[in-house]
Design a protein around this motif. Structure first.
Motif, PDB file in Angstrom:
ATOM      1  N   CYS A 199      46.245  24.709  84.879  1.00 55.03           N
ATOM      2  CA  CYS A 199      46.682  23.103  83.768  1.00 55.03           C
ATOM      3  C   CYS A 199      46.376  22.154  84.022  1.00 55.03           C
ATOM      4  CB  CYS A 199      48.162  22.925  84.590  1.00 55.03           C
ATOM      5  SG  CYS A 199      49.478  24.253  84.691  1.00 55.03           S
ATOM      6  N   PHE A 224      45.737  19.763  81.004  1.00 57.29           N
ATOM      7  CA  PHE A 224      46.523  18.840  80.822  1.00 57.29           C
ATOM      8  C   PHE A 224      46.393  17.616  82.148  1.00 57.29           C
ATOM      9  CE2 PHE A 224      50.888  17.478  83.075  1.00 57.29           C
ATOM     10  CZ  PHE A 224      51.483  17.115  82.442  1.00 57.29           C
ATOM     11  N   GLN A 230      54.515  25.750  82.442  1.00 61.32           N
ATOM     12  CA  GLN A 230      55.806  24.782  81.985  1.00 61.32           C
ATOM     13  C   GLN A 230      56.429  24.297  83.102  1.00 61.32           C
ATOM     14  OE1 GLN A 230      57.529  24.934  78.590  1.00 61.32           O
ATOM     15  NE2 GLN A 230      58.669  23.256  79.645  1.00 61.32           N
ATOM     16  N   THR A 260      54.072  21.206  83.322  1.00 56.71           N
ATOM     17  CA  THR A 260      53.192  19.842  82.629  1.00 56.71           C
ATOM     18  C   THR A 260      54.489  19.725  81.188  1.00 56.71           C
ATOM     19  OG1 THR A 260      52.404  22.476  80.543  1.00 56.71           O
ATOM     20  CG2 THR A 260      51.008  21.210  82.100  1.00 56.71           C
ATOM     21  N   ASN A 261      55.811  20.484  81.499  1.00 53.48           N
ATOM     22  CA  ASN A 261      56.574  20.379  80.446  1.00 53.48           C
ATOM     23  C   ASN A 261      56.147  21.041  78.767  1.00 53.48           C
ATOM     24  OD1 ASN A 261      58.816  20.416  81.795  1.00 53.48           O
ATOM     25  ND2 ASN A 261      57.989  17.782  82.207  1.00 53.48           N
ATOM     26  N   GLN A 262      55.385  22.152  78.740  1.00 55.07           N
ATOM     27  CA  GLN A 262      54.220  21.767  77.148  1.00 55.07           C
ATOM     28  C   GLN A 262      54.059  23.856  77.528  1.00 55.07           C
ATOM     29  OE1 GLN A 262      50.175  20.722  77.626  1.00 55.07           O
ATOM     30  NE2 GLN A 262      50.688  18.978  76.883  1.00 55.07           N
ATOM     31  N   TRP A 290      52.789  27.243  76.884  1.00 52.99           N
ATOM     32  CA  TRP A 290      51.524  27.243  77.492  1.00 52.99           C
ATOM     33  C   TRP A 290      51.070  28.361  76.389  1.00 52.99           C
ATOM     34  CZ3 TRP A 290      50.408  33.254  78.302  1.00 52.99           C
ATOM     35  CH2 TRP A 290      49.138  33.362  79.433  1.00 52.99           C
ATOM     36  N   ASN A 329      48.044  21.794  72.600  1.00 58.50           N
ATOM     37  CA  ASN A 329      47.873  21.628  73.625  1.00 58.50           C
ATOM     38  C   ASN A 329      46.553  21.734  73.822  1.00 58.50           C
ATOM     39  OD1 ASN A 329      50.654  21.003  74.470  1.00 58.50           O
ATOM     40  ND2 ASN A 329      51.144  23.309  74.232  1.00 58.50           N
TER      41      ASN A 329
END
Length: 188
Positions: free
Chosen positions: A96, A99, A147, A150-152, A154, A159
């Motif tokens: 990450c 991020f 996830q 980052t709450n994104q 992958w 991103n």
């Protein structure tokens, strides 16, 4: 400049990062390197805990998870990453980094993907006896870890600055593409 390379298992992330670092004269930082640098900075335990944490995987754990504590943990990881990458051109593989370093003006975020056939052939060549199971488990872990922190999603193109399919262009051309972007980076 900082280059963050996220990747699917078997897509050639490690090889791409090493070749790119050699070509550009950048420092390549994989997990062991990041932990060593964190140790030098007196942050080994925090970074080790971060690297080895298992993300929540049940609804009950997620409900009971303290969001404030998680935000504080993220802030600590950002501070450690900032210290680790300060003062030089680096390539960070995974975990990450894109991020956590997203506020950096000279950050290039890359995601490498590939076809299953390409990834399986590479993994089998590396000696993984059950390459498909290894690939699926490894990527599931990466997805969950990403996830969680980052709450994104992958691997979602939004991103990253660029997503490259190494089964389409090959590892050497992926290196060429990233090198081109570095050399033609426009200051914002």
């Amino acid at each position: 400049m900082i280059i963050s390379i996220a990747r699917q298992t078997g897509a050639g992330g490690r090889e791409t990062a090493r070749k790119l670092a050699e070509r550009l004269g950048y420092t390549y930082l994989a997990k062991a390197d990041l932990l060593r640098k964190a140790d030098e900075l007196g942050c080994f335990e925090q970074m080790y805990e971060f690297y080895n944490e298992m993300p929540v995987n049940t609804l009950l754990q997620a409900i009971s998870h303290n969001e404030l504590a998680n935000e504080q943990k993220r802030d600590r990881i950002v501070a450690i990453y900032e210290k680790i990458v300060s003062g030089g051109n680096v390539i960070v593989l995974g975990r990450c980094a894109g991020f956590f370093l997203r506020g950096h003006p000279d950050l290039l975020t890359v995601f490498l993907r590939a076809s299953d056939e390409f990834k399986l052939a590479r993994l089998e060549k590396e000696g993984h006896t059950d390459a498909r199971e290894y690939m699926e488990n490894s990527d599931a872990g990466r997805m969950s870890f990403h996830q969680y922190y980052t709450n994104q999603v992958w691997g979602a193109s939004a991103n990253y600055n660029i997503c490259i399919d190494t089964s389409y262009c090959g590892i050497d051309n992926a290196v060429n593409i990233i090198e081109y972007l570095v050399k033609h980076h426009i200051e914002k």
